[in-house]
Design an enzyme around this catalytic site. Structure first.
Site, PDB file in Angstrom:
ATOM      1  N   HIS A   1      -2.103 -25.999  14.288  1.00 41.97           N
ATOM      2  CA  HIS A   1      -0.826 -26.722  14.318  1.00 41.97           C
ATOM      3  C   HIS A   1      -0.846 -27.950  15.229  1.00 41.97           C
ATOM      4  O   HIS A   1      -0.374 -29.017  14.865  1.00 41.97           O
ATOM      5  CB  HIS A   1       0.306 -25.799  14.790  1.00 41.97           C
ATOM      6  CG  HIS A   1       0.393 -24.518  14.028  1.00 41.97           C
ATOM      7  ND1 HIS A   1       0.233 -24.457  12.665  1.00 41.97           N
ATOM      8  CD2 HIS A   1       0.636 -23.242  14.417  1.00 41.97           C
ATOM      9  CE1 HIS A   1       0.368 -23.205  12.261  1.00 41.97           C
ATOM     10  NE2 HIS A   1       0.606 -22.440  13.304  1.00 41.97           N
TER      11      HIS A   1
ATOM     12  N   ARG B   1       0.814  -1.220   0.000  1.00 43.06           N
ATOM     13  CA  ARG B   1       0.000   0.000   0.000  1.00 43.06           C
ATOM     14  C   ARG B   1       0.847   1.269   0.000  1.00 43.06           C
ATOM     15  O   ARG B   1       0.368   2.357  -0.168  1.00 43.06           O
ATOM     16  CB  ARG B   1      -0.858  -0.001   1.265  1.00 43.06           C
ATOM     17  CG  ARG B   1      -2.312   0.113   0.944  1.00 43.06           C
ATOM     18  CD  ARG B   1      -3.127   0.128   2.174  1.00 43.06           C
ATOM     19  NE  ARG B   1      -2.505  -0.668   3.245  1.00 43.06           N
ATOM     20  CZ  ARG B   1      -2.984  -0.746   4.471  1.00 43.06           C
ATOM     21  NH1 ARG B   1      -4.059  -0.100   4.806  1.00 43.06           N
ATOM     22  NH2 ARG B   1      -2.396  -1.492   5.382  1.00 43.06           N
TER      23      ARG B   1
END
Ligand code: BG6
Length: 504
Positions: free
Chosen positions: A240, A46
């Protein structure tokens, strides 16, 4: 599988993940000659940066990460692959400009879009890419890599899936869980399925319980905004740690090929006994770090961290007990925990075997002190595979001690490869075996959703633990007095007393 040249388009390229993991991983892959010729890395940002500014930023990211291993010449070659594209995710025009840029001949028409952005933006970014025909595979393959969390709970994960499947086929979607790229995690499969002596023991007849601990000494750094809306259960356990559990407990898949592996993992997740809302307190625990001392340094508590509301009850520690109700694991508790700002950074899977019958030792000093066998799978920082066995101490008395058989797999001259290197390369090769299929994500949410729902209603109190400790007192999760969290990779002397039948 040979990798063809590709264009990697990174959304969120100036963010934390890109700095710490992605850019260093690309650099290492390039250094090792693994990136196919013509591969380019397009960063979407950006900020109105020039190409030179972006290259100097990436150089700094890599220098910070790899320090003395940085090599200027390697970086100069790598820099030729980097391209900065100014664009705002919220502006439709950015996507048409991106499409025009990617038409340039310097960019391979095989394109992987890496979404390292806020999950709330996943849907609209995909929609815009699709509108601009960037997922159209007529000129080359198109793949999208999505970082976790995939959804916020079961319902939002399903909504996200419905939305993105309007734009992409399942074969184009790479849901990343970087734990699957870690060395020991991949080694779990080899350890289990290439060693015939383990398989007969790998079940409820011989295993007392399994525990998985992922502890971190760091806090939440600058991720307060994200973390406070997520918490340890969503951030680590749902993804995880449940993945690690599936690899340790699944049935042997027919092959290492993606679908076979994922089918077996899904079967484990589906066999996990649902936790009813009434049972949540017996199965899960949460806590938040208070101030304390980590590695000799005084650190703030969670509530004093940047961007954290003073009344936040977000957990930075979460633990849970699960049962896999199938023939192999029925009745064997699986304990999982994770926490930030704990005493030590460490990820370990510990498998505890049952006590042997001790009648044989009844008249000796050993009769009460024979430890159980453990298999220790150290994931990080130390990668190791160890088996703890009981041996007789030298001397006249029948005393025992624990000795450790070391099957660690890395030689001192073999470098550890970061999980992201492996996974970024798999995307190029089109190998999805280490990425998640939607039903894995869905079933993982089903397991933790009841816990999250109960926690969301209990807003008055959250337990705390001092930063730098091994976490809160959550021993109520354990089924037997004899079970408890293991903190060490080396043999720990057991305080567990057994009777002469070896019953704890
Ligand atoms: C990320 C979590 O997925 O995994 C982080 O969002 C966590 O909070 C990290 O710190 C742990 O990964 P690793 O590879 O450093 O163990």
């Amino acid at each position: 599988m040979n990798a063809e040249s590709c264009t990697y388009v990174i959304f969120g390229a100036t963010g934390n993940l890109s700095r710490i993991k992605l850019m260093p991983a690309f650099y290492h892959l390039d250094e090792a000659g693994q990136l196919p010729e013509g591969t380019k890395i397009v960063a979407i940002g950006r900020r109105e940066w020039t190409q030179e500014k972006w290259i100097s930023e990436v150089k700094e990211m890599i220098q910070i990460k790899i320090k003395d291993a940085f090599d200027e010449k390697t970086f100069q070659n790598f820099a030729a692959r980097l391209h900065y594209h100014f664009g705002d995710l919220q502006q439709p025009q950015s996507y048409s400009e991106l499409a025009t840029t990617l038409e340039q001949t310097q960019f391979s028409k095989n394109i992987a879009f890496y979404l390292s952005i806020s999950p709330s933006d996943f849907g609209q970014v995909m929609e815009q890419l699709s509108k601009n025909k960037l997922f159209d595979e007529s000129a080359g393959w198109r793949r999208a890599v999505i970082e976790k969390p995939f959804g916020y709970d079961l319902e939002s994960a399903r909504a996200l899936q419905r939305r993105i499947s309007q734009y992409l086929t399942e074969e184009q979607i790479y849901r990343i869980d970087h734990y699957l790229g870690k060395g020991t995690v991949q080694n779990v499969l080899v350890f289990r399925f290439a060693n015939v002596m383990l398989e007969p023991l790998w079940n409820r007849n011989y295993i007392d319980h399994i525990q998985i601990t992922h502890s971190e000494s760091i806090g939440i750094d600058s991720r307060g905004d994200y973390y406070n809306g997520s918490g340890a259960m969503r951030d680590m356990l749902q993804s995880h740690l449940l993945q690690l559990l599936t690899l340790v407990t699944m049935e042997p898949p027919v092959s290492m090929e993606a679908e076979g592996l994922r089918d077996e993992k899904v079967k484990v997740l589906k066999s996990i006994r649902p936790i009813s809302k009434e049972a949540v307190h017996g199965h899960a625990y949460r806590a938040q770090y208070a101030s304390g001392v980590v590695n000799g340094e005084k650190v703030n508590g969670y509530l004093q961290e940047a961007h954290i509301p003073a009344d936040s009850i977000t957990e930075t520690y979460a633990s849970m007990k699960l049962y896999i109700d199938n023939w192999r694991w029925r009745g064997v508790p699986m304990y999982l925990r994770t926490g930030k700002r704990m005493k030590k950074a460490q990820s370990v899977i510990s498998i505890c075997f049952r006590h042997p019958p001790l009648q044989f030792f009844r008249d000796t000093v050993a009769h009460n002190a024979v430890d159980r066998n453990w298999v220790i799978l150290g994931i990080q920082p130390e990668e190791c595979i160890r088996m703890e066995m009981t041996v007789k101490e030298p001397g006249l008395e029948m005393k025992t001690r624990t000795s450790s058989l070391d099957a660690s797999f890395r030689h001192s001259d073999e470098k550890a490869i970061d999980a992201y290197e492996d996974l970024l390369l798999d995307v190029l090769k089109g190998d999805r075996s280490l990425f998640l299929r939607f039903d894995e994500v869905e079933n993982a949410w089903k397991i933790v959703d009841p816990i999250l729902q109960v926690w969301a209603t209990e807003r008055d109190y959250v337990a705390t633990y001092p930063a730098g400790s091994w976490g809160p007192e959550d021993s109520r999760l354990f089924d037997k007095e004899c079970q408890g969290w293991r903190t060490s990779l080396t043999p720990e002397s057991s305080t567990c007393k057994v009777n002469s039948d070896g019953i704890d």
